[in-house]
Scaffold this motif. Structure first.
Motif, PDB file in Angstrom:
ATOM      1  N   GLY A  94       0.815  -1.206   0.000  1.00 48.00           N
ATOM      2  CA  GLY A  94       0.000   0.000   0.000  1.00 48.00           C
ATOM      3  C   GLY A  94       0.851   1.259   0.000  1.00 48.00           C
ATOM      4  O   GLY A  94       2.067   1.217   0.214  1.00 48.00           O
ATOM      5  N   ALA A  95       0.207   2.398  -0.215  1.00 46.20           N
ATOM      6  CA  ALA A  95       0.901   3.684  -0.312  1.00 46.20           C
ATOM      7  C   ALA A  95       1.204   4.289   1.055  1.00 46.20           C
ATOM      8  O   ALA A  95       1.385   5.485   1.182  1.00 46.20           O
ATOM      9  CB  ALA A  95       0.070   4.651  -1.140  1.00 46.20           C
ATOM     10  N   ASP A  96       1.298   3.475   2.081  1.00 45.72           N
ATOM     11  CA  ASP A  96       1.559   3.920   3.444  1.00 45.72           C
ATOM     12  C   ASP A  96       2.990   3.541   3.837  1.00 45.72           C
ATOM     13  O   ASP A  96       3.379   2.380   3.683  1.00 45.72           O
ATOM     14  CB  ASP A  96       0.556   3.226   4.365  1.00 45.72           C
ATOM     15  CG  ASP A  96       0.711   3.581   5.822  1.00 45.72           C
ATOM     16  OD1 ASP A  96       1.662   4.301   6.185  1.00 45.72           O
ATOM     17  OD2 ASP A  96      -0.128   3.127   6.617  1.00 45.72           O
ATOM     18  N   PRO A  97       3.794   4.479   4.338  1.00 45.35           N
ATOM     19  CA  PRO A  97       5.167   4.144   4.743  1.00 45.35           C
ATOM     20  C   PRO A  97       5.251   3.003   5.761  1.00 45.35           C
ATOM     21  O   PRO A  97       6.262   2.299   5.818  1.00 45.35           O
ATOM     22  CB  PRO A  97       5.699   5.456   5.333  1.00 45.35           C
ATOM     23  CG  PRO A  97       4.923   6.520   4.631  1.00 45.35           C
ATOM     24  CD  PRO A  97       3.535   5.925   4.435  1.00 45.35           C
ATOM     25  N   ALA A  98       4.191   2.764   6.529  1.00 41.22           N
ATOM     26  CA  ALA A  98       4.186   1.647   7.474  1.00 41.22           C
ATOM     27  C   ALA A  98       4.248   0.298   6.749  1.00 41.22           C
ATOM     28  O   ALA A  98       4.614  -0.719   7.348  1.00 41.22           O
ATOM     29  CB  ALA A  98       2.945   1.711   8.365  1.00 41.22           C
ATOM     30  N   GLU A  99       3.917   0.294   5.477  1.00 44.39           N
ATOM     31  CA  GLU A  99       3.951  -0.932   4.683  1.00 44.39           C
ATOM     32  C   GLU A  99       5.376  -1.440   4.460  1.00 44.39           C
ATOM     33  O   GLU A  99       5.577  -2.597   4.137  1.00 44.39           O
ATOM     34  CB  GLU A  99       3.289  -0.700   3.322  1.00 44.39           C
ATOM     35  CG  GLU A  99       1.792  -0.548   3.391  1.00 44.39           C
ATOM     36  CD  GLU A  99       1.117  -1.903   3.479  1.00 44.39           C
ATOM     37  OE1 GLU A  99       0.866  -2.532   2.447  1.00 44.39           O
ATOM     38  OE2 GLU A  99       0.859  -2.338   4.621  1.00 44.39           O
ATOM     39  N   VAL A 113       7.053   4.053  -2.174  1.00 39.68           N
ATOM     40  CA  VAL A 113       5.916   4.517  -1.372  1.00 39.68           C
ATOM     41  C   VAL A 113       6.041   5.999  -1.013  1.00 39.68           C
ATOM     42  O   VAL A 113       5.092   6.762  -1.156  1.00 39.68           O
ATOM     43  CB  VAL A 113       5.792   3.649  -0.096  1.00 39.68           C
ATOM     44  CG1 VAL A 113       4.786   4.215   0.865  1.00 39.68           C
ATOM     45  CG2 VAL A 113       5.410   2.224  -0.471  1.00 39.68           C
ATOM     46  N   GLY A 136       3.902   8.191  -3.563  1.00 41.10           N
ATOM     47  CA  GLY A 136       2.590   8.231  -2.925  1.00 41.10           C
ATOM     48  C   GLY A 136       1.628   7.227  -3.524  1.00 41.10           C
ATOM     49  O   GLY A 136       0.425   7.300  -3.310  1.00 41.10           O
TER      50      GLY A 136
END
Length: 157
Positions: A11-16, A55, A59
């Motif tokens: 996903g486009a989330d840095p936590a990924e 990511v 974005g």
């Protein structure tokens, strides 16, 4: 030659990025690359850098792919690919002194045996290859000993 390919949608989330590292580590072990092999840490760092770049800088969601036994060198090559939907080419930067960003592609260039990128559809694919048979470190040279927090800490061999 048989090639094993595995992939993960990110996903486009840095936590990924953390999830991608954990997934990749489990796939490395499943392919016969032990956690204690230096090449495993190198590959995890490369994956972390490429996924982070995709990511954070685009974005956009990305796809992480690992291919075992694929590459130009031999069956011992691991290829990592990250595709995203941004057409913007990767831009290597040079970080100065205390900068906290700008070292990702320099690390990829220094750690991978080969790397590059190409347009793919409306986006791009960035790839790198690591040969499992690493060259021996010459006497007096520096060998990486830690890849924690995306940095290489050299020490005399």
């Amino acid at each position: 030659m048989q090639v094993l390919q595995v992939q993960l949608e990110v996903g486009a989330d840095p936590a990924e990025v953390g999830r991608a590292r954990r997934w990749a580590r489990s796939r490395l072990v499943g392919s016969g690359i032990g956690d204690d092999e230096p090449v495993a840490e190198t590959l995890i760092l490369l994956i972390s850098e490429l996924v982070t770049n995709a990511v954070v800088h685009t974005g956009c969601p990305a796809v992480l792919r690992m291919l075992f036994g694929a590459g130009t060198a031999d069956a011992g090559t691991v290829r990592v690919e990250v595709t995203d939907t941004s057409a913007a080419p990767p831009r290597p930067r040079h970080a100065d002194g205390e900068d906290t960003n700008g070292r990702g592609l320099e690390l990829v260039d220094g750690l991978a045996d080969r790397w590059g990128w190409q347009p793919e559809g409306a986006g791009k694919r960035i790839w790198c290859e690591v040969d499992r048979r690493a060259p021996e470190v010459a006497s007096g040279a520096y060998a990486p000993v830690s890849y924690e927090a995306s940095c290489v800490v050299p020490r005399p061999a």
